[in-house]
Scaffold this active site. Structure first.
Site, short mmCIF file in Angstrom:
data_model
loop_
_atom_site.label_atom_id
_atom_site.label_comp_id
_atom_site.label_asym_id
_atom_site.label_seq_id
_atom_site.Cartn_x
_atom_site.Cartn_y
_atom_site.Cartn_z
NE ARG A 244 -3.42 2.76 1.09
CZ ARG A 244 -3.47 3.05 2.39
NH1 ARG A 244 -2.87 4.13 2.84
NH2 ARG A 244 -4.13 2.26 3.22
CG ASP B 239 -2.05 -1.00 1.11
OD1 ASP B 239 -2.46 -1.31 -0.02
OD2 ASP B 239 -2.51 -1.48 2.16
NE ARG C 44 -4.02 2.21 -4.26
CZ ARG C 44 -4.22 1.81 -3.02
NH1 ARG C 44 -3.37 0.95 -2.46
NH2 ARG C 44 -5.24 2.26 -2.31
#
Length: 411
Positions: free
Chosen positions: A368, A295, A326
């Site tokens: 994030r 993460d 991501r």
């Protein structure tokens, strides 16, 4: 740990007292789910919660809406699968797009069934649980979510459930199960381990102290490393060795990162971490470190943009099936800010140098991605804007206020 405290507290008999709960939207969704499954859930104060469990889950009166919480829904599925109930899980548009089969396939092997309202493997889905049998599962990709869901289902399965991990993933579930009175056996196996859990064990309410989340601490610490003249200390950060890959990588990059006041809290190692502005250099991140920091790669990539040379991040294909792709979003966002980035199927390479900034970055509603680019903007030559910043509240309520309190300007 906050998700697990709520889930196990609802499975247990008696009172569970939780201190330090991360009160983001994701965890609040899990708390609502625990209540829907029959537990009494009370907020006593900031970060202080009480869960009174009744020794198992009951069929909820309505759909369990997990919002954006991928960890929450996957662990809840595992826990609920062990009870003779029927429950429908759903979530927001982002959660509906994320694959559930990596967990549900194994729960089906144990005896649960799923009825998919739309495309198989995607929410919404109705789970019918009960009468489970233990399985022996070998992980091909290190995943604490998959391991945890299987172990939680195994609590109410016939026989001994085992999960073999050639590469270790975070062990919060195993630690917390023990705190609730379960026996969990762990056998070292080369670079990995084998976790075994006998079915039919009962849980008893416990006192849970949740340390500071390394994933959240990473953002103010990153700002401390890349904004000239900065020094930032975050207190009470979890230092579980299976969660500190980012800190290890930063130190290898030349970061002035110090850890003091090491201690135990809630069965976990914790400490206070200080980050000071540093001249970073690029490194090759060991592939085997991915599980301990999956993460944190977005914020690592943001700091790598300011490092001299290449930072190589490979073996992180799981980033593509998180709240968003991501890898793609970080590549596009960094390029928009003038950073040289090479994208690969299972990773990416960031070449550091002057960071121009001045871009408006698409986040695909990923918290994030948003926070990583906002931290990048604090040290870039021009401000950086992000789209859909409201999703930051899913994991880090108060992020903007905290960063502004440190001296940043985020509006």
């Amino acid at each position: 740990m906050s998700h697990r405290a709520m889930i196990l507290g609802a499975m247990a008999t008696g009172v569970t007292e939780v201190d330090g709960l991360l009160e983001g939207d994701d965890v609040i969704a899990t708390a609502r789910a625990a209540e829907a499954f029959g537990a009494t859930v009370e907020r006593l104060g900031e970060g202080r919660w009480r869960v009174t469990g009744r020794g198992g889950y009951q069929t909820p009166a309505a759909v369990i809406d997990c919002g954006n919480a991928g960890t929450g829904v996957r662990l809840l599925m595992g826990a609920a699968a062990g009870y003779p109930i029927s429950v429908t899980f759903d979530g927001d548009a982002s959660l509906r797009s994320r694959p559930m089969g990596r967990v549900t396939d194994h729960l089906v092997r144990m005896g649960a069934s799923f009825d998919w309202s739309g495309k198989p493997g995607l929410l919404p889905a109705t789970l019918t649980g009960g009468t489970l049998k233990a399985i022996d599962h070998v992980q091909t990709v290190a995943s604490a979510q998959v391991k945890s869901a299987i172990l939680l289902a195994g609590l109410n399965a016939q026989g001994v459930t085992s999960v073999t991990e050639p590469e270790k993933s975070r062990d919060h579930t195993e630690r917390m199960l023990r705190a609730f009175g379960a026996t969990v056996d762990v056998e070292e196996d080369g670079e990995g381990w084998i976790i075994r859990l006998r079915g039919g064990q009962s849980l008893t309410g416990a006192v849970v102290s949740v340390p500071g989340d390394p994933s959240s601490a990473a953002f103010p610490l990153a700002a401390g490393l890349i904004v000239p003249g900065s020094e930032v200390t975050v207190e009470g950060v979890m230092l579980n060795s299976l969660r500190t890959g980012l800190f290890d990588t930063w130190i290898e990059m030349g970061a002035d990162l110090t850890i003091t006041n090491r201690r135990q809290s809630g069965g976990e190692d914790v400490g206070d971490i200080t980050a000071r502005y540093s001249q970073l250099k690029g490194v090759v991140v060991p592939v085997e470190r991915a599980a301990s920091m999956i993460d944190e790669y977005p914020i690592l990539a943001a700091t790598a943009a300011f490092a001299a040379g290449d930072t190589v991040m490979r073996g992180v294909g799981e980033m593509r099936v998180k709240e968003s792709d991501r890898i793609s979003l970080m590549v596009n966002g960094l390029r928009a800010c003038g950073v040289a980035v090479e994208e690969e199927a299972e990773g990416f390479i960031v070449t550091g140098g002057p960071v121009q900034g001045g871009a408006t970055v698409s986040t695909s509603h990923d918290h994030r991605i948003a926070m990583s680019h906002l931290v990048l903007g604090l040290a870039a030559e021009q401000p950086v804007s992000v789209l859909d910043p409201e999703m930051i509240a899913t994991s880090f309520p108060g992020f903007v206020e905290l960063m502004n309190g440190l001296g940043g300007t985020i509006v």
